[in-house]
Design a protein around this motif. Structure first.
Motif, short mmCIF file in Angstrom:
data_model
loop_
_atom_site.label_atom_id
_atom_site.label_comp_id
_atom_site.label_asym_id
_atom_site.label_seq_id
_atom_site.Cartn_x
_atom_site.Cartn_y
_atom_site.Cartn_z
N THR A 85 -17.88 1.18 -40.30
CA THR A 85 -16.95 0.06 -40.15
C THR A 85 -17.06 -0.63 -38.81
O THR A 85 -16.44 -1.67 -38.61
CB THR A 85 -15.50 0.55 -40.34
OG1 THR A 85 -15.22 1.56 -39.35
CG2 THR A 85 -15.27 1.10 -41.72
N GLN A 86 -17.79 -0.07 -37.89
CA GLN A 86 -18.09 -0.71 -36.60
C GLN A 86 -16.80 -1.07 -35.85
O GLN A 86 -16.46 -2.23 -35.64
CB GLN A 86 -18.94 -1.97 -36.81
CG GLN A 86 -19.63 -2.48 -35.55
CD GLN A 86 -20.93 -1.75 -35.27
OE1 GLN A 86 -21.25 -0.75 -35.89
NE2 GLN A 86 -21.70 -2.26 -34.32
N VAL A 87 -16.06 -0.03 -35.44
CA VAL A 87 -14.80 -0.23 -34.74
C VAL A 87 -15.06 -0.59 -33.28
O VAL A 87 -15.79 0.11 -32.58
CB VAL A 87 -13.93 1.04 -34.83
CG1 VAL A 87 -12.66 0.88 -34.01
CG2 VAL A 87 -13.60 1.34 -36.29
N SER A 88 -14.45 -1.65 -32.81
CA SER A 88 -14.56 -2.06 -31.41
C SER A 88 -13.25 -1.78 -30.68
O SER A 88 -12.25 -1.37 -31.28
CB SER A 88 -14.88 -3.55 -31.33
OG SER A 88 -13.76 -4.30 -31.79
N GLU A 89 -13.25 -2.04 -29.37
CA GLU A 89 -12.03 -1.84 -28.59
C GLU A 89 -10.90 -2.73 -29.09
O GLU A 89 -9.73 -2.32 -29.15
CB GLU A 89 -12.30 -2.12 -27.10
CG GLU A 89 -13.16 -1.09 -26.42
CD GLU A 89 -14.65 -1.34 -26.62
OE1 GLU A 89 -15.01 -2.22 -27.43
OE2 GLU A 89 -15.46 -0.64 -25.97
N ALA A 90 -11.23 -3.95 -29.46
CA ALA A 90 -10.20 -4.87 -29.96
C ALA A 90 -9.58 -4.35 -31.25
O ALA A 90 -8.36 -4.47 -31.47
CB ALA A 90 -10.81 -6.26 -30.19
N ARG A 133 -9.67 -1.74 -41.74
CA ARG A 133 -11.08 -2.09 -41.91
C ARG A 133 -11.74 -1.24 -42.99
O ARG A 133 -12.77 -1.63 -43.55
CB ARG A 133 -11.84 -1.92 -40.59
CG ARG A 133 -11.44 -2.90 -39.52
CD ARG A 133 -12.21 -2.66 -38.22
NE ARG A 133 -13.64 -2.86 -38.37
CZ ARG A 133 -14.24 -4.04 -38.39
NH1 ARG A 133 -13.51 -5.15 -38.29
NH2 ARG A 133 -15.55 -4.13 -38.49
N ILE A 134 -11.20 -0.08 -43.29
CA ILE A 134 -11.85 0.84 -44.22
C ILE A 134 -11.92 0.23 -45.62
O ILE A 134 -12.96 0.29 -46.29
CB ILE A 134 -11.10 2.19 -44.28
CG1 ILE A 134 -11.07 2.83 -42.88
CG2 ILE A 134 -11.78 3.13 -45.27
CD1 ILE A 134 -10.21 4.09 -42.81
N THR A 180 -16.17 4.46 -37.64
CA THR A 180 -16.61 4.84 -36.31
C THR A 180 -16.94 3.62 -35.46
O THR A 180 -16.97 2.49 -35.94
CB THR A 180 -17.88 5.72 -36.38
OG1 THR A 180 -18.94 4.93 -36.94
CG2 THR A 180 -17.66 6.95 -37.24
N GLY A 181 -17.25 3.91 -34.20
CA GLY A 181 -17.73 2.89 -33.29
C GLY A 181 -19.24 2.77 -33.35
O GLY A 181 -19.89 3.19 -34.31
N VAL A 182 -19.81 2.24 -32.28
CA VAL A 182 -21.23 1.92 -32.28
C VAL A 182 -22.11 3.16 -32.26
O VAL A 182 -23.10 3.25 -32.99
CB VAL A 182 -21.57 1.02 -31.06
CG1 VAL A 182 -23.07 0.78 -30.96
CG2 VAL A 182 -20.83 -0.29 -31.14
#
Length: 457
Positions: free
Chosen positions: A70-75, A84-85, A42-44
């Protein structure tokens, strides 16, 4: 299930007391396996929304003990983020040595087209001794109970249903275990005791805070006791258990509800029903015999209940059996995920009970509607209100202009119960649960300095 096109009134779009997304249900089910781990891809924002729902509700086991993100960002979204998982999953498995890992992702990530299911299958091959599953949150998304039952289905799919079944054993599927506190543990003990009374031993309870290995023992049981929280995935569960005898039950709450629970399982087990009936009569009289002289004080109140449909049906049944008047019920889950009004009425009918003719039953009431239902009753009489933290917060924060004429008793029940925690084993299920609730109700109306809706002037 209702769609967005069916929502045309202000009430349809107002904030509800159980406006939870599917990810929260996934979190609750994963949290209920003691050696599991929830990997949120997920994101923040999503991780905080998910974890915070249980962190205050469960003071015995913080959910962060068994979850990460996993702290997914726009990049990461632009480059492709499913890679990332693996590093996160392997790193956290080395720290926690989990036997089961659930991966869940946010809707906006799933829309990118990344093949997350395939990635999870690849990662599972690199982590010895840990089974992994993935639950999507993209449409269709049935909310909290869809997420909860989705985890149950993923766990059941990973079991060996070819093993020989033991005829005198039962497994419980879909128990809504939300925290590791004594009240929830007491309900698990009640389930086992009631099934024992029906003539069977309990192999496993999904979910109960036990280890994953206990859950995996479910196929050993010839009788699969299916709880009402499985409603959104009942067909899939039936296909998985196959030749096992699947027995649908209502929650064992109240005198009639507990008796029927035991009788239903006893009938499947071939146990003597006459002996069950004699036991139930004796248990009922043991509770009511001590309660009758205290019941008059409860009858002075109107009672209002806000809970998910199975819990609401059980609690309302118990209140009616205790001789009190229930005038309003709010079935908390959205879009009738657990059967709504029809399922509620059916449980009361099976218990041989009915609400007063002037009682109101509302499906998925908004917090605005909760306030309205309660304040209008508080203007005319004493009122006892059962609800979750969210419903009761509305009433605890009334403005001076809204303060009612009469006192109200507030009793917290369901998920979340952020202000009510247990030190002793206080169940809701079984005859012991009926006695515990009778005690709780009497104490509430006898101690208004603790539980009333106090107002100035």
């Amino acid at each position: 299930m209702r769609t967005a096109h069916d929502k045309v009134t202000l009430e349809d779009f107002s904030l509800k007391g159980m406006h939870y997304a599917k990810m929260t249900g996934v979190m609750i089910a994963t949290h209920a396996i003691s050696d599991s781990f929830l990997m949120m891809h997920t994101g923040v924002g999503c991780k905080y929304k998910t974890a915070s729902q249980a962190a205050q509700h469960d003071l015995a086991e913080h959910p962060n003990v068994r979850e990460a993100w996993t702290q997914v960002s726009e990049a990461h979204l632009v480059a492709g983020c499913s890679d990332r998982i693996g590093p996160f999953a392997r790193a956290w498995w080395e720290r926690r040595n989990s036997a089961f890992m659930m991966v869940v992702s946010a809707y906006f990530i799933e829309l990118t087209g990344d093949d997350i299911p395939e990635k999870v299958r690849e990662i599972e091959q690199t982590i010895p001794g840990c089974e992994m599953a993935y639950v999507p949150t993209k449409a269709p998304n049935g909310g909290l109970f869809d997420g909860f039952a989705s985890v149950l289905v993923e766990v059941l799919k990973r079991m060996d249903w070819s093993v020989p079944a033991r005829p005198r054993e039962a497994a419980v599927l879909g128990h809504f275990f939300t925290r590791y506190e004594p009240d929830q543990k007491a309900d698990v003990a009640q389930l086992r005791a009631l099934i024992k009374q029906a003539g069977l031993n309990t192999t496993s309870v999904l979910f109960s805070g036990a280890e994953y290995s206990n859950a995996k023992a479910a196929p050993l049981a010839a009788v699969q006791v299916v709880m009402p929280y499985c409603a959104t995935h009942r067909s899939a569960i039936g296909q998985i258990v196959g030749a096992r005898q699947a027995v649908d039950v209502d929650l064992p709450i109240g005198f009639a509800g507990t008796t029927r629970f035991v009788r239903t399982i006893a009938a499947a087990a071939g146990t003597d029903l006459a002996a069950i009936d004699a036991w139930a009569i004796a248990q009922t009289e043991a509770v009511l015999g001590n309660f009758r002289r205290l019941s008059e004080m409860l009858a002075r109140y109107e009672w209002v209940v806000f809970a998910d449909t199975p819990l609401a049906a059980g609690l309302v049944s118990l209140l009616l059996e205790l001789g009190v008047r229930v005038t309003a019920v709010g079935l908390r889950e959205a879009d009738g995920a657990l059967g709504g009004r029809a399922a509620f009425d059916a449980v009361l009918a099976r218990n041989g009970l009915q609400l007063p003719d002037d009682a109101v039953v509302v499906e998925a009431p908004s917090l605005r509607r909760v306030k309205q239902l309660c304040v209008e009753r508080l203007q005319r009489s004493l009122v006892g209100i059962l609800g979750s933290t969210h419903e009761l917060a509305v009433l605890r924060n009334l403005s001076p202009a809204e303060r009612p004429r009469n006192a109200g008793v507030l009793l917290e029940v369901g998920f979340p119960s952020d202000d009510t925690h247990s030190v002793l084993s206080v169940p809701t299920f079984g005859f012991a649960g009926a006695a515990a609730w009778a005690q709780r109700l009497v104490e509430a109306v006898r101690r208004p300095q603790v539980s009333e809706l106090r107002h100035e002037g």
